[in-house]
Scaffold this active site. Sequence first.
Site, mmCIF file in Angstrom:
data_model
loop_
_atom_site.group_PDB
_atom_site.id
_atom_site.type_symbol
_atom_site.label_atom_id
_atom_site.label_comp_id
_atom_site.label_asym_id
_atom_site.label_seq_id
_atom_site.Cartn_x
_atom_site.Cartn_y
_atom_site.Cartn_z
ATOM 1 N N GLU A 277 15.051 -1.423 9.422
ATOM 2 C CA GLU A 277 14.086 -2.689 9.262
ATOM 3 C C GLU A 277 12.965 -2.361 10.200
ATOM 4 O O GLU A 277 11.805 -3.028 9.878
ATOM 5 C CB GLU A 277 14.788 -3.880 9.586
ATOM 6 C CG GLU A 277 15.905 -4.020 8.394
ATOM 7 C CD GLU A 277 15.425 -4.386 6.948
ATOM 8 O OE1 GLU A 277 14.335 -4.531 6.820
ATOM 9 O OE2 GLU A 277 16.022 -3.956 5.973
ATOM 10 N N HIS A 280 10.137 -0.565 8.886
ATOM 11 C CA HIS A 280 9.119 -1.316 8.021
ATOM 12 C C HIS A 280 8.163 -1.850 8.972
ATOM 13 O O HIS A 280 6.797 -2.114 8.326
ATOM 14 C CB HIS A 280 10.084 -2.248 7.123
ATOM 15 C CG HIS A 280 10.871 -1.767 5.876
ATOM 16 N ND1 HIS A 280 10.042 -0.921 5.110
ATOM 17 C CD2 HIS A 280 11.838 -1.833 5.646
ATOM 18 C CE1 HIS A 280 11.146 -0.514 4.373
ATOM 19 N NE2 HIS A 280 12.260 -1.136 4.418
ATOM 20 N N GLU A 354 10.493 2.878 1.628
ATOM 21 C CA GLU A 354 11.961 3.066 1.988
ATOM 22 C C GLU A 354 12.164 4.269 2.695
ATOM 23 O O GLU A 354 13.027 4.351 3.900
ATOM 24 C CB GLU A 354 12.781 2.658 0.866
ATOM 25 C CG GLU A 354 12.938 1.430 0.238
ATOM 26 C CD GLU A 354 13.270 0.275 1.309
ATOM 27 O OE1 GLU A 354 14.180 0.622 1.980
ATOM 28 O OE2 GLU A 354 12.635 -0.789 1.257
ATOM 29 N N ASP A 358 13.514 4.839 6.435
ATOM 30 C CA ASP A 358 14.723 5.662 6.522
ATOM 31 C C ASP A 358 14.430 6.866 7.623
ATOM 32 O O ASP A 358 15.228 7.104 8.693
ATOM 33 C CB ASP A 358 15.155 6.348 5.364
ATOM 34 C CG ASP A 358 16.068 5.454 4.406
ATOM 35 O OD1 ASP A 358 16.474 4.340 5.073
ATOM 36 O OD2 ASP A 358 16.439 5.659 3.356
HETATM 37 ZN ZN LIG Z 1 14.173 -1.096 3.345
#
Ligand SMILES: [Zn+2]
Length: 410
Positions: A277, A280, A354, A358
């Site tokens: 998170e 992001h 994503e 990651d």
């Molecule tokens: Zn995510």
Amino acid sequence: MTSTTLFYIIIAIIIINFILDKVLDALNAKHYNDPIPEELSDVYDEAEYKKSQAYKQTNYKFGIWSSTFSLALTLAFLLLDGFEYVDTIARSYSNNPIVIALLFFGIIMFVSSIITMPFSYYKTFVIEEKFGFNKTTKKTFVFDKIKGLLMMAILGGGILSLIIWIYQLTQDQFWLYAWGVVTLFTVFMNMFYSRLIVPLFNKQIPLEDGTLRDKISDYAKSVGFNLNKIFVIDGSKRSTKANAYFSGFGSEKRVTLYDTLIKDLDEDEIVAVLAHEVGHYKRKHIIFNLIASILLTGITLYILSIFISNPLLSNALGVPIPSFHVGLVAFGLLYSPISGITGLIMNHLSRKFEYQADNYAKNTYMAEPLVTSLKKLNKNSLSNLTPHPAYVFIHYSHPTLLQRVENLKR
Ligand SMILES: [Zn+2]
């Protein structure tokens, strides 16, 4: 172009959209029983795998029934001049365009939520219950619906009134001012969602001091991320499914962990999920998404402003007196293929993001606990490990578990 042609275009859009959706669902369902990839062989044991197969099938069948019902309802409403009927009722109470619009949407929303209630009840208390996910009581269910409707009435009604009022004052220019209003509202909601909306539905308490909090703080410090607002939410009040999310930005930035997540994952795994998170944030995905959605809103409002004053829109839905609110419904239906395409683009970007998040977690923390946490989360929600690529392309905002695990192990 006549209003009849436009009417049939709308019907065609609805039917084509339904068919595409069902074909895609069927394609996906055909692969439910594909062999599980080697990399994911440790996600389910035999009994759990059987259970996940049954869960997918049940949801698939339920999806066919509920979407066919809602298609039939929509088509019947259109063919029987339902919009004209509701518009006439609304007009019998007032001459004010804002009041008429509020009554018009109020009636449609209220009646449709009553009609679809049995489906939502069945989904929660029969399907989710049968597979052991459901923790919602009947009381919570009823209050959730009431609170949801009230929130919609206040927020949705407020925004709608404001936009119609602006339209009356500024006509062609309305999109610019409406855009400003919607942007302010979006940013405000992004900032204060956790503070204003979440408490209506859940309890949030700060994460207590202890090893987990220390580990999270240590990690946050190591990447220079200011993270002091960590909350635990009682997700277990409704479901055993787990989640974690960031919300707000600037000083309102906070992370929310479901109590179910804390129960299911060990501490390293939770930190790994948070590292994702944080990724992001660091890669500016949050701000990108916000700006993209504001820009898309601006474009949509501009196109709306070109067509909204055309009586053809209202007439296409069988309503003789042209109005902003009926025009808005027709526009929404006609615009759905375009918003479908922008949705595809956003999903594509989201899947890219994503991977980046990651990778961030892998580089600043560890890959292994993220792999095991993803596997646990997928296992505990009985998710589909073998989705069809076309289905993933259209519907998935995240890469598949296999893609993420392969990327993390690379
Ligand atoms: Zn995510």
